[in-house]
Motif scaffolding. Structure first.
Motif, PDB file in Angstrom:
ATOM      1  N   PRO A   1       0.780  -1.232  -0.235  1.00  0.00           N
ATOM      2  CA  PRO A   1      -0.063   0.079   0.056  1.00  0.00           C
ATOM      3  C   PRO A   1       1.061   1.190   0.082  1.00  0.00           C
ATOM      4  O   PRO A   1       2.067   1.236   0.500  1.00  0.00           O
ATOM      5  CB  PRO A   1      -0.840  -0.171   1.165  1.00  0.00           C
ATOM      6  N   ARG A   2       0.378   2.330  -0.658  1.00  0.00           N
ATOM      7  CA  ARG A   2       1.263   3.513  -0.951  1.00  0.00           C
ATOM      8  C   ARG A   2       0.610   4.522   0.410  1.00  0.00           C
ATOM      9  O   ARG A   2      -0.660   4.546   0.394  1.00  0.00           O
ATOM     10  CB  ARG A   2       0.866   4.305  -2.273  1.00  0.00           C
ATOM     11  N   GLU A   3       1.566   5.106   0.918  1.00  0.00           N
ATOM     12  CA  GLU A   3       1.461   6.268   2.052  1.00  0.00           C
ATOM     13  C   GLU A   3       1.718   7.475   1.330  1.00  0.00           C
ATOM     14  O   GLU A   3       2.857   7.699   0.940  1.00  0.00           O
ATOM     15  CB  GLU A   3       2.080   5.913   3.087  1.00  0.00           C
ATOM     16  N   ILE A   4       0.834   8.385   0.763  1.00  0.00           N
ATOM     17  CA  ILE A   4       0.910   9.560   0.006  1.00  0.00           C
ATOM     18  C   ILE A   4       0.869  10.773   0.791  1.00  0.00           C
ATOM     19  O   ILE A   4      -0.237  10.934   1.429  1.00  0.00           O
ATOM     20  CB  ILE A   4       0.068   9.433  -1.382  1.00  0.00           C
ATOM     21  N   VAL A   5       1.899  11.580   0.852  1.00  0.00           N
ATOM     22  CA  VAL A   5       1.771  12.854   1.480  1.00  0.00           C
ATOM     23  C   VAL A   5       2.025  13.931   0.453  1.00  0.00           C
ATOM     24  O   VAL A   5       3.079  13.736  -0.248  1.00  0.00           O
ATOM     25  CB  VAL A   5       2.669  12.972   2.795  1.00  0.00           C
ATOM     26  N   ILE A   6       1.246  14.915   0.382  1.00  0.00           N
ATOM     27  CA  ILE A   6       1.607  16.090  -0.441  1.00  0.00           C
ATOM     28  C   ILE A   6       1.394  17.225   0.385  1.00  0.00           C
ATOM     29  O   ILE A   6       0.536  17.786   0.991  1.00  0.00           O
ATOM     30  CB  ILE A   6       0.539  16.284  -1.752  1.00  0.00           C
ATOM     31  N   VAL A   7       2.731  18.064   0.409  1.00  0.00           N
ATOM     32  CA  VAL A   7       2.981  19.045   1.166  1.00  0.00           C
ATOM     33  C   VAL A   7       3.025  20.192   0.163  1.00  0.00           C
ATOM     34  O   VAL A   7       3.526  20.242  -0.739  1.00  0.00           O
ATOM     35  CB  VAL A   7       4.132  18.900   1.977  1.00  0.00           C
ATOM     36  N   HIS A   8       2.257  21.300   0.492  1.00  0.00           N
ATOM     37  CA  HIS A   8       2.144  22.726  -0.250  1.00  0.00           C
ATOM     38  C   HIS A   8       2.613  23.656   0.433  1.00  0.00           C
ATOM     39  O   HIS A   8       2.479  24.167   1.459  1.00  0.00           O
ATOM     40  CB  HIS A   8       0.814  22.525  -0.923  1.00  0.00           C
ATOM     41  N   PRO A   9       3.129  24.559  -0.194  1.00  0.00           N
ATOM     42  CA  PRO A   9       3.592  25.989   0.241  1.00  0.00           C
ATOM     43  C   PRO A   9       2.431  27.019   0.326  1.00  0.00           C
ATOM     44  O   PRO A   9       1.357  26.647   0.125  1.00  0.00           O
ATOM     45  CB  PRO A   9       4.679  26.719  -0.781  1.00  0.00           C
ATOM     46  N   PRO A  10       2.711  27.831   0.779  1.00  0.00           N
ATOM     47  CA  PRO A  10       1.396  29.009   1.150  1.00  0.00           C
ATOM     48  C   PRO A  10       0.722  29.202  -0.142  1.00  0.00           C
ATOM     49  O   PRO A  10       1.254  29.046  -1.192  1.00  0.00           O
ATOM     50  CB  PRO A  10       2.117  30.224   1.490  1.00  0.00           C
ATOM     51  N   PRO A  11      -0.824  29.131   0.027  1.00  0.00           N
ATOM     52  CA  PRO A  11      -1.370  29.529  -1.186  1.00  0.00           C
ATOM     53  C   PRO A  11      -0.660  30.450  -2.299  1.00  0.00           C
ATOM     54  O   PRO A  11      -0.057  31.443  -2.101  1.00  0.00           O
ATOM     55  CB  PRO A  11      -2.918  29.738  -1.064  1.00  0.00           C
ATOM     56  N   PRO A  12      -1.266  30.377  -3.722  1.00  0.00           N
ATOM     57  CA  PRO A  12      -2.419  29.260  -4.358  1.00  0.00           C
ATOM     58  C   PRO A  12      -1.636  27.928  -4.397  1.00  0.00           C
ATOM     59  O   PRO A  12      -0.439  27.824  -4.681  1.00  0.00           O
ATOM     60  CB  PRO A  12      -2.565  30.080  -5.407  1.00  0.00           C
ATOM     61  N   LEU A  13      -2.358  27.104  -4.074  1.00  0.00           N
ATOM     62  CA  LEU A  13      -2.103  25.584  -4.010  1.00  0.00           C
ATOM     63  C   LEU A  13      -2.035  25.106  -5.404  1.00  0.00           C
ATOM     64  O   LEU A  13      -2.857  25.449  -6.491  1.00  0.00           O
ATOM     65  CB  LEU A  13      -3.218  24.894  -3.162  1.00  0.00           C
ATOM     66  N   ASP A  14      -0.775  24.469  -6.031  1.00  0.00           N
ATOM     67  CA  ASP A  14      -0.693  23.732  -7.036  1.00  0.00           C
ATOM     68  C   ASP A  14      -1.438  22.418  -7.146  1.00  0.00           C
ATOM     69  O   ASP A  14      -1.058  21.613  -6.487  1.00  0.00           O
ATOM     70  CB  ASP A  14       0.890  23.681  -7.597  1.00  0.00           C
ATOM     71  N   GLY A  15      -2.761  22.348  -7.708  1.00  0.00           N
ATOM     72  CA  GLY A  15      -3.487  21.280  -7.807  1.00  0.00           C
ATOM     73  C   GLY A  15      -3.172  19.906  -8.591  1.00  0.00           C
ATOM     74  O   GLY A  15      -3.805  18.844  -8.434  1.00  0.00           O
ATOM     75  N   ARG A  16      -1.964  19.999  -9.406  1.00  0.00           N
ATOM     76  CA  ARG A  16      -1.829  19.082 -10.397  1.00  0.00           C
ATOM     77  C   ARG A  16      -1.304  17.649  -9.509  1.00  0.00           C
ATOM     78  O   ARG A  16      -1.650  16.549  -9.890  1.00  0.00           O
ATOM     79  CB  ARG A  16      -0.615  19.644 -11.360  1.00  0.00           C
ATOM     80  N   LEU A  17      -0.554  17.746  -8.434  1.00  0.00           N
ATOM     81  CA  LEU A  17       0.018  16.737  -7.792  1.00  0.00           C
ATOM     82  C   LEU A  17      -1.376  15.988  -7.107  1.00  0.00           C
ATOM     83  O   LEU A  17      -1.463  14.687  -7.251  1.00  0.00           O
ATOM     84  CB  LEU A  17       0.925  17.067  -6.822  1.00  0.00           C
ATOM     85  N   VAL A  18      -2.394  16.787  -6.663  1.00  0.00           N
ATOM     86  CA  VAL A  18      -3.594  16.008  -5.918  1.00  0.00           C
ATOM     87  C   VAL A  18      -4.157  15.401  -6.958  1.00  0.00           C
ATOM     88  O   VAL A  18      -4.715  14.306  -6.957  1.00  0.00           O
ATOM     89  CB  VAL A  18      -4.359  17.083  -5.268  1.00  0.00           C
ATOM     90  N   ALA A  19      -4.439  16.208  -8.239  1.00  0.00           N
ATOM     91  CA  ALA A  19      -5.205  15.546  -9.353  1.00  0.00           C
ATOM     92  C   ALA A  19      -4.657  14.373  -9.885  1.00  0.00           C
ATOM     93  O   ALA A  19      -5.361  13.320 -10.258  1.00  0.00           O
ATOM     94  CB  ALA A  19      -5.586  16.622 -10.379  1.00  0.00           C
ATOM     95  N   THR A  20      -3.447  14.195  -9.821  1.00  0.00           N
ATOM     96  CA  THR A  20      -2.586  13.051 -10.476  1.00  0.00           C
ATOM     97  C   THR A  20      -2.977  11.758  -9.633  1.00  0.00           C
ATOM     98  O   THR A  20      -3.091  10.681 -10.042  1.00  0.00           O
ATOM     99  CB  THR A  20      -1.094  13.229 -10.472  1.00  0.00           C
ATOM    100  N   VAL A  21      -2.899  12.103  -8.247  1.00  0.00           N
ATOM    101  CA  VAL A  21      -3.411  10.975  -7.406  1.00  0.00           C
ATOM    102  C   VAL A  21      -4.763  10.663  -7.556  1.00  0.00           C
ATOM    103  O   VAL A  21      -5.178   9.397  -7.702  1.00  0.00           O
ATOM    104  CB  VAL A  21      -3.152  11.482  -5.618  1.00  0.00           C
ATOM    105  N   ARG A  22      -5.736  11.566  -7.454  1.00  0.00           N
ATOM    106  CA  ARG A  22      -7.233  11.353  -7.450  1.00  0.00           C
ATOM    107  C   ARG A  22      -7.838  10.740  -8.794  1.00  0.00           C
ATOM    108  O   ARG A  22      -8.823  10.290  -8.789  1.00  0.00           O
ATOM    109  CB  ARG A  22      -8.092  12.425  -6.997  1.00  0.00           C
ATOM    110  N   ASP A  23      -6.934  11.031  -9.938  1.00  0.00           N
ATOM    111  CA  ASP A  23      -7.246  10.696 -11.308  1.00  0.00           C
ATOM    112  C   ASP A  23      -7.032   8.977 -11.289  1.00  0.00           C
ATOM    113  O   ASP A  23      -7.873   8.419 -12.329  1.00  0.00           O
ATOM    114  CB  ASP A  23      -6.403  11.273 -12.259  1.00  0.00           C
TER     115      ASP A  23
END
Length: 763
Positions: free
Chosen positions: A672-694
């Motif tokens: 199983p994969r444990e995935i953590v995405i850490v982002h700097p202050p906004p605006p959030l770059d949503g491409r990494l999150v979308a890559t996981v959820r896609d």
């Protein structure tokens, strides 16, 4: 007639709707029921007060009326909260709800008990009510010689499961309405399903009234034989309640055998498994998607897509509303049983989302959206929860709300729209359901567009507008009744569906609908933290069962996955903790269906069957594995393994009975994969999150956190500790059992890491 030789020969069962309820003034007078002694004055007063309140809210369902239009009869069920029990509150039968009072009377008066189990949207339950329980002669004999108990299977799944096991033991098959004869000690000695009222009706040699007479005769004349049968059946039920635990965890051989069994029963022509009647198999399809992912087996995916395509284009789907009916009576998914269940649609929405992630086919995303929109429109409660079901019947009979004739289509639409609908949905005269047509789509959109001389995109737009117009016209018809109880478990399934669809389809509205459902469900908890089984217009009803906690906890985890809002993870931990505290089998592992201090039935069952609903053990075990990855608490993983081990014998004997538990086995055989995405202050770059959820990566957990919140989140999700954005940009960390790959801010590299598959082992 000897008890062991009672045989029902039911043939040629047709469609007959229960008599429609006529509105009347509130009931204020209580008269004696046929064959029964008058109610005591205090009970009569309570019944009258309850009837006045209930009948003002919902038109009474009965054909027995006084001269002023009020119901002639009222029984104890008017004191209950269940919509199904309230449907029977004006039968001439002296009904009791399940409880000690009824059995104490049966023991005191040396009477057998007639147990009738059903649910509010069950068509044949309505038929049996109309034919037998509304019949004064049947009621008079029943009242004079039995104690009669009515149970809502959705409100009391423990009673339903216990006596369904007895029905299967005695008759070899089951269903609802379930009709069981019991001793005063609650032991079953005869059981069947629907029975016509009298001999010869609907092709039956033996009718219900004859059964009542003959079985009462056997009870009186042969008490030792009845006691022996009842004891034997009860012992068999206890043996079925908790199979012996296995010694080892199931391996890949169980997964491969399940696939082989599904492949052998697959209907190549129409999709699905086996012959008619056909029920949608969401858990089986999700298992096959997992199997395809781990093995690359193309046939596994074909079985999924062919089934989803056939169901989506068939009459089992409400082509105007978007949701699905309960099941199809034929092999080709064309003629449905028209009730709509929340549970079916929640599970189907989830599997269409999964199929979209695997195939990227937009039609699966569109079908998932249509299902969820229909659920929100037809079963969504204003407070945030979700109602249980829509009835199959309405004032025009079964299916009248959903079917169309060519004339009705032309009356509702302009000529161009009407011709498009008639052609695409194959509406003709005569129809496929008497004089009317159950809408279905036998030809591809492009083929119909070509036949009509137009473009595919244009036809799709016309049909979309036509569906909206037909839905508005249909809303003017007499509507099927809604079972408006809100079951905790089934709301958990629906919260999951909305959350997962919202994440995968990038739809904030669906996520917000999941939040509203979650807030409502959590607000229903009692002061001690326990869940009610259901919430009705009169408040919470009955203590929750294992599936209420398991399904709601899974919903909270899916909502956490979609939002990374800590409150939902905390709620999941609380619910799963209560489940372990109150339902856990400390000796063998796994959870029982009922709480440790629940009033006993014949046996305390350990849920092991994922058909048609996922078992509490399967859902709980999967959540435990997710919690182990998120929290780092290995006790959750050990409990999950103990659960699977406890039910290993079931998986080994008949793995296709437990497709949701096979998903847990798949997790245990994966990395199983444990995935953590850490982002700097906004605006959030949503491409990494979308890559996981896609992506269809079922064996994973995800936490998205801002750099400034890492320390606080680490107290709840330790795996985020020390993670930070790299080079000032959003960064993904993909880990397996705490060992992490190089962090990346590149969506393509993240996709590569997620797309690496651990093949299913060969054993």
């Amino acid at each position: 007639m000897a008890l062991a030789l009672v045989v029902l020969a039911l043939a040629g069962v047709g469609r007959r709707a229960a008599a429609p309820a006529a509105p009347g003034a509130p009931t204020t007078e209580i008269t004696a029921l046929p064959g029964a002694a008058p109610f005591a004055p205090d009970l009569r007063r309570r019944l009258a007060e309850a009837a006045a309140r209930v009948d003002a809210r919902t038109a009474p369902r009965t054909r027995h009326r006084a001269a002023d239009g009020r119901p002639r009869y009222t029984n104890r069920l008017v004191l209950e909260k269940s919509p199904y029990l309230l449907q029977h509150a004006h039968n001439p039968v002296d009904w009791y709800p399940w409880g000690d009072e009824a059995f104490a009377r049966a023991l005191r008066e040396e009477r057998p008990v007639l147990l009738s189990v059903g649910y509010s949207t069950c068509h044949w339950c309505h038929v049996m009510e109309d034919e037998s329980f509304e019949d004064e002669d049947v009621a008079a004999f029943l009242n004079a010689h039995y104690v009669a108990i009515k149970v809502d299977r959705e409100e009391r799944p423990d009673v339903d499961q216990t006596y369904m096991a007895a029905l299967l033991t005695l008759a070899g098959s089951g269903g609802w309405p379930m009709t069981v004869w019991l001793t005063p000690g609650r032991q079953p000695f005869f059981a069947t399903t629907y029975v016509p009222a009298r001999d010869g009706e609907r092709g039956a040699r033996v009718g219900f009234l004859t059964l009542l007479r003959d079985l009462r005769g056997s009870f009186d004349a042969n008490p030792l034989h009845v006691a022996e049968v009842a004891a034997n059946v009860s012992e068999r039920v206890r043996a079925l309640s908790a199979p012996p635990p296995g010694e080892a965890l199931p391996g890949a051989d169980v997964v491969r055998r399940a696939y082989t069994q599904y492949a052998a029963s697959f209907d190549e022509a129409h999709g699905g498994f086996g012959a008619a009647p056909k029920f949608p198999p969401p858990a089986a399809l999700q298992f096959l998607l997992r199997y395809h992912r781990r093995t690359g087996d193309a046939r596994a995916l074909t079985m999924v897509t062919r089934t989803l395509d056939a169901m989506a284009s068939g009459g089992i789907r409400d082509q105007i509303g978007g949701g699905f009916h309960r099941y199809a009576t034929d092999a080709a998914w064309q003629i449905p049983h028209f009730e709509k269940m929340l549970t079916d649609n929640a599970q189907l929405a989830a599997v269409y989302v999964d199929a979209y992630q695997v195939t990227r086919a937009q039609e699966y995303a569109e079908t998932a959206r249509a299902i969820l929109d229909d659920v929100a429109r037809e079963l969504g409660a204003a407070e945030g929860g979700f109602y249980t079901a829509l009835d199959a019947d309405s004032a025009g009979g079964e299916g009248a709300f959903y079917t169309w004739s060519p004339a009705q289509v032309r009356e509702a639409l302009n000529p161009g729209m009407a011709e498009a609908v008639l052609a695409f949905y194959d509406v003709r005269e005569p129809g496929n359901f008497g004089d009317a047509t159950i809408l279905h789509a036998p030809r591809p959109l492009a083929e119909v567009a070509k036949a009509l001389g137009g473009e595919t995109e244009r036809l799709a737009f016309i049909l979309s507008e036509a569906r909206r117009a037909l839905r508005e016209r249909r809303a003017t018809r007499p509507r099927p009744a809604v079972d408006d109880k809100i079951v905790s478990a089934w709301n958990g399934l629906t919260i999951s569906a909305f959350a997962r669809a919202g994440a995968a389809l990038t739809d904030a509205g669906y996520v917000e609908r999941a939040r509203a459902g979650a807030r409502f469900a959590l607000a229903q908890r009692w002061p001690d933290g326990r869940l009610p089984r259901a919430t009705t217009t009169d408040g919470g009803e009955g203590s929750g069962y294992a599936d209420d906690y398991a399904d709601l906890a899974a919903g909270m985890l899916d909502l956490y996955d979609a939002t990374s809002e800590p409150e939902w993870l905390r709620a999941a931990l609380e619910l799963e903790g209560t489940l372990v505290e109150r339902f856990w089998d400390a000796e063998h592992g796994g959870v029982f269906a009922t709480e440790k201090d629940a009033a006993p039935t014949l046996a305390r069952f350990k849920p092991d069957d994922d058909l048609p609903l996922p078992s509490a053990n399967a859902v709980a075990a999967e959540s435990m594995l997710r919690l182990a990855e998120l929290t780092g608490d290995d006790a959750w993983r050990r409990r999950a393994e103990d659960t699977v081990r406890a039910l290993a014998a079931v998986l080994d004997h008949e793995p296709t009975r437990a497709p949701r538990m096979l998903a847990v086995v798949d997790w245990l055989l994966d990395q199983p994969r444990e995935i953590v995405i850490v982002h700097p202050p906004p605006p959030l770059d949503g491409r990494l999150v979308a890559t996981v959820r896609d992506r269809f990566v079922p064996n994973r957990v995800l936490t998205v956190v801002g750099a400034s919140d890492v320390a606080a989140r680490a107290a709840l999700v330790p795996l985020v500790e020390g993670k930070e954005p790299q080079n000032g940009r959003s960064t993904a960390y993909v880990c397996t059992r705490g060992v992490c790959r190089l962090p990346t801010g590149d969506p393509a590299e993240l996709a590569r890491q997620l797309d690496e598959i651990v093949p299913l082992p060969h054993e």
